[in-house]
Design a protein around this motif. Structure first.
Motif, mmCIF file in Angstrom:
data_model
loop_
_atom_site.group_PDB
_atom_site.id
_atom_site.type_symbol
_atom_site.label_atom_id
_atom_site.label_comp_id
_atom_site.label_asym_id
_atom_site.label_seq_id
_atom_site.Cartn_x
_atom_site.Cartn_y
_atom_site.Cartn_z
ATOM 1 N N VAL A 47 -6.270 -3.878 -3.616
ATOM 2 C CA VAL A 47 -5.103 -4.665 -3.671
ATOM 3 C C VAL A 47 -5.129 -6.156 -3.863
ATOM 4 C CG1 VAL A 47 -3.051 -5.547 -2.447
ATOM 5 C CG2 VAL A 47 -3.699 -2.965 -2.150
ATOM 6 N N ALA A 48 -6.328 -6.736 -3.134
ATOM 7 C CA ALA A 48 -6.492 -8.178 -3.383
ATOM 8 C C ALA A 48 -6.938 -8.568 -4.744
ATOM 9 C CB ALA A 48 -7.589 -8.590 -2.435
ATOM 10 N N ALA A 49 -7.640 -7.536 -5.461
ATOM 11 C CA ALA A 49 -8.516 -7.771 -6.485
ATOM 12 C C ALA A 49 -7.295 -7.287 -7.759
ATOM 13 C CB ALA A 49 -9.535 -6.703 -6.733
ATOM 14 N N LEU A 50 -6.024 -7.101 -7.362
ATOM 15 C CA LEU A 50 -5.074 -6.765 -8.342
ATOM 16 C C LEU A 50 -5.054 -5.543 -9.125
ATOM 17 C CD1 LEU A 50 -4.404 -10.288 -10.046
ATOM 18 C CD2 LEU A 50 -3.907 -9.286 -7.866
ATOM 19 N N LEU A 51 -6.011 -4.747 -8.371
ATOM 20 C CA LEU A 51 -6.451 -3.128 -9.026
ATOM 21 C C LEU A 51 -5.448 -2.091 -8.373
ATOM 22 C CD1 LEU A 51 -10.243 -3.447 -9.280
ATOM 23 C CD2 LEU A 51 -8.771 -3.795 -11.074
ATOM 24 N N HIS A 52 -4.723 -2.385 -7.533
ATOM 25 C CA HIS A 52 -4.050 -1.495 -6.765
ATOM 26 C C HIS A 52 -2.526 -1.986 -6.080
ATOM 27 C CE1 HIS A 52 -3.069 2.512 -4.843
ATOM 28 N NE2 HIS A 52 -2.871 1.835 -3.768
ATOM 29 N N ARG A 53 -1.361 -1.392 -6.797
ATOM 30 C CA ARG A 53 -0.289 -1.927 -6.261
ATOM 31 C C ARG A 53 0.201 -1.477 -5.034
ATOM 32 N NH1 ARG A 53 4.390 -4.023 -8.661
ATOM 33 N NH2 ARG A 53 3.664 -3.740 -10.596
ATOM 34 N N PRO A 54 0.469 -2.695 -3.835
ATOM 35 C CA PRO A 54 1.038 -2.156 -2.702
ATOM 36 C C PRO A 54 2.304 -1.331 -2.746
ATOM 37 C CG PRO A 54 1.153 -4.528 -2.980
ATOM 38 C CD PRO A 54 0.566 -4.015 -4.116
ATOM 39 N N TRP A 55 2.698 -0.578 -1.667
ATOM 40 C CA TRP A 55 3.974 -0.112 -1.563
ATOM 41 C C TRP A 55 4.930 -1.168 -0.986
ATOM 42 C CZ3 TRP A 55 2.275 4.696 1.675
ATOM 43 C CH2 TRP A 55 1.430 5.432 1.076
ATOM 44 N N LEU A 61 -1.324 -15.038 -5.219
ATOM 45 C CA LEU A 61 -2.795 -15.781 -5.664
ATOM 46 C C LEU A 61 -2.438 -17.218 -6.204
ATOM 47 C CD1 LEU A 61 -5.536 -14.913 -6.382
ATOM 48 C CD2 LEU A 61 -4.710 -14.485 -8.869
ATOM 49 N N GLU A 62 -3.058 -18.114 -5.676
ATOM 50 C CA GLU A 62 -2.994 -19.486 -5.944
ATOM 51 C C GLU A 62 -1.664 -20.063 -5.815
ATOM 52 O OE1 GLU A 62 -6.576 -20.637 -8.916
ATOM 53 O OE2 GLU A 62 -4.877 -19.758 -10.005
ATOM 54 N N GLY A 63 -0.933 -19.290 -4.715
ATOM 55 C CA GLY A 63 0.499 -19.902 -4.181
ATOM 56 C C GLY A 63 1.529 -19.083 -5.043
#
Length: 225
Positions: A47-55, A61-63
């Motif tokens: 999720v943090a790496a923008l590879l998985h969309r959270p529910w 990211l950078e505000g």
């Protein structure tokens, strides 16, 4: 730099892997995420790496709130984050040479420019510079993943993650499959990169001693219910 606010995510809607979790990584900060295998650390890292969309929940990211993930995320946002996974053989295209593997992020955008600078020649120079930094000699760059060791392949994956000079580096159990000397070498390389570029780090793992030596702050990750 990165803020995850009450994030819930998983793969089967009936059983979330992480529920309502929050985490923040400041500019230039090194944060360790500590927890046992199977607790959901890797899902949060994706999720943090923008590879998985959270529910549900918010990723900033950078505000700025992130609304699109994976290939839908704008390239200029995706390239701010570099990621190194635990198992390099699952993260590397077996058809590519190590040279092409390292260059992959620049070429994935449709040209050889990216933020690596210049055109093809400059990209080649950048790949060579990174290969040298991670300890991969010219003879190895023409080999494919099955022709090198796990440690050599992980070095190439780290070089790939650094190619576009990310502002945030996510290392998801990066050293779990490596021996002590290779672990020390890769951790030192990440530290050198952070000092040079002022980048933030999110290091995911289960080795408390390593994370405490590597990071300024270690967060215990709660197991999913």
């Amino acid at each position: 730099m990165l803020e995850l606010d009450r994030v819930t995510a998983g793969y089967d809607r009936r059983v979330p892997v992480i529920t309502g979790l929050s985490l923040a990584v400041a500019d230039g900060e090194a944060v360790g995420l500590l927890g046992p295998s199977g607790c959901g650390k890797s899902t949060l890292a994706r999720v943090a790496a923008l590879l998985h969309r959270p529910w549900s929940g918010t990723v900033r990211l950078e505000g700025e709130p992130v609304r699109d993930f994976r290939f839908r995320a704008p390239r200029e946002r995706r390239t701010r984050v570099g990621v190194v996974f635990q198992q390099p053989r699952l993260a590397a295209d077996p058809r590519l040479t190590l040279r092409d593997l390292i260059a992959e992020p620049a070429r994935a955008g449709g040209d050889a420019r990216g933020r690596a600078g210049g055109a093809g020649a400059a990209l080649g120079d950048r790949v060579g510079e990174l290969a040298d930094a991670v300890g991969l000699g010219p003879a190895l760059l023409g080999r494919r993943p099955h022709e090198v060791s796990d440690g050599q392949l992980q070095r190439a994956c780290l070089a790939r993650a650094l190619l576009l000079r990310p502002r945030l580096l996510i290392c998801d159990e990066m050293t779990a499959m490596l021996d002590a000397s290779t672990t020390a070498a890769l951790v030192a390389l990440v530290e050198d990169y952070r000092r040079e570029h002022g980048a933030a780090l999110l290091a995911v793992g289960h080795d408390r001693v390593l994370l405490r030596r590597w990071c300024e702050r270690v967060v215990d990750f709660p197991a999913a219910p």
